[in-house]
Design a protein around this motif. Structure first.
Motif, PDB file in Angstrom:
ATOM      1  N   HIS A   1       0.421  14.165  -8.051  1.00 26.53           N
ATOM      2  CA  HIS A   1      -0.705  13.806  -8.929  1.00 26.53           C
ATOM      3  C   HIS A   1      -0.197  13.102 -10.194  1.00 26.53           C
ATOM      4  N   GLU A   2       0.815  13.690 -10.821  1.00 26.39           N
ATOM      5  CA  GLU A   2       1.341  13.068 -12.053  1.00 26.39           C
ATOM      6  C   GLU A   2       1.862  11.661 -11.777  1.00 26.39           C
TER       7      GLU A   2
ATOM      8  N   SER B   1       0.848  -1.185   0.000  1.00 25.28           N
ATOM      9  CA  SER B   1       0.000   0.000   0.000  1.00 25.28           C
ATOM     10  C   SER B   1       0.883   1.234   0.000  1.00 25.28           C
ATOM     11  N   SER B   2       0.631   2.145  -0.941  1.00 25.78           N
ATOM     12  CA  SER B   2       1.548   3.273  -1.086  1.00 25.78           C
ATOM     13  C   SER B   2       0.808   4.535  -1.494  1.00 25.78           C
ATOM     14  N   ASN B   3       1.466   5.673  -1.251  1.00 27.98           N
ATOM     15  CA  ASN B   3       0.899   6.926  -1.765  1.00 27.98           C
ATOM     16  C   ASN B   3       1.160   7.063  -3.265  1.00 27.98           C
ATOM     17  N   GLY B   4       1.972   6.188  -3.831  1.00 28.19           N
ATOM     18  CA  GLY B   4       2.149   6.119  -5.283  1.00 28.19           C
ATOM     19  C   GLY B   4       3.271   6.976  -5.835  1.00 28.19           C
ATOM     20  N   LEU B   5       3.854   7.823  -4.998  1.00 26.98           N
ATOM     21  CA  LEU B   5       4.866   8.754  -5.518  1.00 26.98           C
ATOM     22  C   LEU B   5       6.023   8.026  -6.205  1.00 26.98           C
ATOM     23  N   MET B   6       6.455   6.916  -5.628  1.00 26.19           N
ATOM     24  CA  MET B   6       7.644   6.233  -6.171  1.00 26.19           C
ATOM     25  C   MET B   6       7.306   4.927  -6.894  1.00 26.19           C
TER      26      MET B   6
ATOM     27  N   ARG C   1      12.588  18.881  -1.604  1.00 20.38           N
ATOM     28  CA  ARG C   1      11.259  19.066  -1.034  1.00 20.38           C
ATOM     29  C   ARG C   1      10.516  20.164  -1.813  1.00 20.38           C
ATOM     30  N   TYR C   2       9.339  19.832  -2.312  1.00 23.13           N
ATOM     31  CA  TYR C   2       8.516  20.787  -3.060  1.00 23.13           C
ATOM     32  C   TYR C   2       7.314  21.160  -2.200  1.00 23.13           C
ATOM     33  N   LYS C   3       7.154  22.471  -2.002  1.00 20.84           N
ATOM     34  CA  LYS C   3       6.029  22.911  -1.164  1.00 20.84           C
ATOM     35  C   LYS C   3       4.807  23.254  -2.005  1.00 20.84           C
ATOM     36  N   GLY C   4       3.644  23.173  -1.384  1.00 19.75           N
ATOM     37  CA  GLY C   4       2.406  23.652  -2.007  1.00 19.75           C
ATOM     38  C   GLY C   4       2.078  22.961  -3.318  1.00 19.75           C
ATOM     39  N   ILE C   5       1.498  23.753  -4.226  1.00 17.31           N
ATOM     40  CA  ILE C   5       0.943  23.187  -5.461  1.00 17.31           C
ATOM     41  C   ILE C   5       2.013  22.506  -6.319  1.00 17.31           C
ATOM     42  N   GLU C   6       3.236  23.008  -6.244  1.00 14.44           N
ATOM     43  CA  GLU C   6       4.317  22.420  -7.036  1.00 14.44           C
ATOM     44  C   GLU C   6       4.508  20.948  -6.657  1.00 14.44           C
ATOM     45  N   GLY C   7       4.513  20.712  -5.364  1.00 16.22           N
ATOM     46  CA  GLY C   7       4.664  19.330  -4.896  1.00 16.22           C
ATOM     47  C   GLY C   7       3.446  18.487  -5.222  1.00 16.22           C
ATOM     48  N   VAL C   8       2.269  19.070  -5.060  1.00 10.87           N
ATOM     49  CA  VAL C   8       1.036  18.311  -5.303  1.00 10.87           C
ATOM     50  C   VAL C   8       0.947  17.904  -6.780  1.00 10.87           C
TER      51      VAL C   8
ATOM     52  N   ASP D   1      -7.181  16.748  -8.758  1.00 11.83           N
ATOM     53  CA  ASP D   1      -7.084  18.182  -9.052  1.00 11.83           C
ATOM     54  C   ASP D   1      -6.109  18.780  -8.028  1.00 11.83           C
ATOM     55  N   PRO D   2      -4.915  19.192  -8.500  1.00  9.25           N
ATOM     56  CA  PRO D   2      -3.908  19.685  -7.549  1.00  9.25           C
ATOM     57  C   PRO D   2      -4.395  20.838  -6.666  1.00  9.25           C
TER      58      PRO D   2
END
Ligand code: CLF
Ligand code: SF4
Length: 486
Positions: free
Chosen positions: A211-212, A154-159, A200-207, A183-184
């Motif tokens: 999402h991608e 189970s993962s958040n999917g980032l990697m 580390r990416y903050k805010g919408i940039e990281g989101v 929707d970011p």
């Protein structure tokens, strides 16, 4: 005649004989396989022994989580890193982190002690793919020594896309991704930062990155023919209206099961949402969103938001029997043949239940008005628990022909100290107030009286849930003929 599978529950007393063939009437199997969102047969075979992926299986088969993954690469506003990953577990729970070797030892111990444990899941306490070495080493060790255990991640999917080849190589056939938004701008309210490629990416940039990567992860899993379930945490006022869109996107990208879970936020957990007073949905709100998505794809409604070191059937938690100090003292007694025998018994039992129900359904007229019943069960699809011992009630919808699992309700058990607690009983009654009956192996006279006053008919039996529910329905409709069943 078939015997109850007699499997190890936390309380294995009172093993009695049950006969599915005596079931009076019902429709198709409890997991609404006739519904439009029915799961294709080839997938049903792959999930038949997975308690999370198959609602039917969760009555019989158990899972083990091993907490080998402490680090995480994102921040969710409903998570406090002192505690487990809230994507797959209840916030406020702390698991003991294990090495891969300790985790494999634990898996082999439990595979012997709880032979209906069919799935090894890694779901935290952080993100398994932010801890790839430990996660994959654990899976390797278990696959080598216990080949019949299914591996689940189970993962958040980032990697995920980075590790898809390893996931395929290890034959990890079940992957859960937690996707709370597509929707970011909505995601910005859920994720303050994301760490990707050592930055580390903050805010919408990281989101946007998250999402991608989640969308790519769905594509990669579909391409690899790995069964993908998506978990979404429902956060009222933030993504509740958006989850239908999430559902649409994940379905189009090949996920076959959607688990919309309620946000759990309490100030004492120290999460951002807990501290700002963000509430979770109530059961009615959760059900409304699940229902609105259910025409689109199969919804999971039996998730218990378990711990990252959970052990046992989904409704029970035996993790305290297997804490590190205890399981390290135990000798693994993994026995493949013995396990297979237990699984065959379960399969025989469930096949007979289904056949008995199908035979009766073929003869029966269509169902009557639907009612809900609350069932006290320790598992094995039996009414087999005392009312006062139930820590949750499984809720089934009955119409005189079909018996369908629809939800579970957690409660504090009534007999806390050997005596019934009045306040607890009130809480239980409130939790199951929409039901017409309470089915349990035993119900004390005092709670019987209080249940009746609240319009809940107590019904004592020890048998297959479907049979008891249909017996109750028959009795209930007869006695309420003059007033009608609502
Ligand atoms: Fe564990 Fe998750 Fe695998 Fe199940 S849990 S990793 S898919 S074996 Fe299941 Fe627990 Fe709900 Fe998760 S009940 S929190 S859905
Ligand atoms: Fe917490 Fe899990 Fe989110 Fe990581 S992915 S921040 S561990 S809930």
């Amino acid at each position: 005649m078939l015997q109850s599978t007699g499997l190890t529950n936390s309380d294995s007393s009172a093993a009695k004989t049950v006969t599915p063939s005596t079931i009076k009437a019902s429709g198709p199997c409890g997991c609404d396989s006739s519904a439009p969102q029915a799961i294709p047969e080839n997938i049903q075979e792959r999930i038949a022994k997975h308690p999370c992926y198959s609602e039917d299986a969760h009555h019989h088969y158990a899972r083990l989580h091993v907490a080998v993954a402490p680090a995480c690469n994102i921040q969710c506003n409903y998570c406090n890193r002192k505690y487990d990953c809230a994507n797959e577990s209840r916030p406020g729970v702390v698991s003991e982190v294990l090495t891969p070797e300790e985790a494999a030892h634990k898996a082999l111990v439990i595979a012997g002690k709880i032979p209906q444990m069919t799935v090894l899941g890694i779901a935290g306490p952080g993100d398994p793919l932010a801890n790839p070495k430990h996660t994959f080493r654990t899976f390797e060790l278990v696959a080598e020594q216990a080949p019949d255990i299914k591996l689940c991640l189970s993962s958040n999917g980032l990697m995920l896309t980075e590790y898809i080849d390893k996931i395929k190589e290890l034959k990890i056939d079940h992957v859960t991704l937690t996707i709370n938004m597509v929707d970011p701008e909505i995601g910005e309210k859920i994720y303050p930062w994301v760490r990707y490629n050592r930055k580390r990416y903050k805010g919408i940039e990281g989101v946007k990155i998250l999402h991608e990567k989640q969308m790519e992860a769905l594509d990669a899993l579909r391409e690899a023919d790995i069964l993908c379930k998506v978990n979404s945490v429902m956060i009222p006022g933030i993504n509740d209206q958006h989850l239908a869109e999430v559902n649409e996107v994940i379905r189009s990208k090949g996920a076959f099961l959607h688990n919309i879970m309620p946000l759990i936020s309490a100030p004492e957990h120290g999460t951002h949402f807990g501290l700002i007073g963000q509430r979770g949905p109530n059961p009615k709100e959760l059900k409304a969103v699940q229902d609105s998505c259910s025409g689109n794809m199969k919804m999971m409604r039996h998730c218990r938001q378990c711990r990252a070191d959970a052990v046992g059937l989904l409704g029970e938690d035996r993790s305290q029997e297997f804490t590190k100090d205890k399981f390290l003292e135990m000798t693994p007694e993994y026995d493949l043949a013995a396990r297979q025998e237990v699984h065959e018994n379960i399969e025989r039992f469930t096949a007979e239940v289904k056949a008995a129900k199908a035979a009766k359904a073929a003869k029966a007229a269509k169902g009557g008005p639907k009612i809900l019943v609350a069932v006290a069960t320790k598992g094995n699809r039996l009414v087999n628990q005392h009312f006062g011992h139930a820590k949750e009630f499984q809720i089934f919808e009955v119409d005189g022909v079909d018996v369908k699992f629809v939800a579970h309700r957690k409660v504090d058990h009534y007999c806390q100290t050997g005596y019934g607690e009045k306040a607890t009983l009130e809480h239980i009654i409130k939790a199951i107030a929409d039901c017409k009956g309470v089915l349990a192996s035993k119900i004390g006279l005092c709670p019987q009286e209080e249940l009746r006053k609240a319009g809940l008919e107590p019904f004592e039996a020890y048998d297959v849930i479907d049979k008891v529910a249909l017996d109750f329905y028959e009795q209930f409709t007869k006695s309420s003929e003059s007033v009608g069943v609502s």
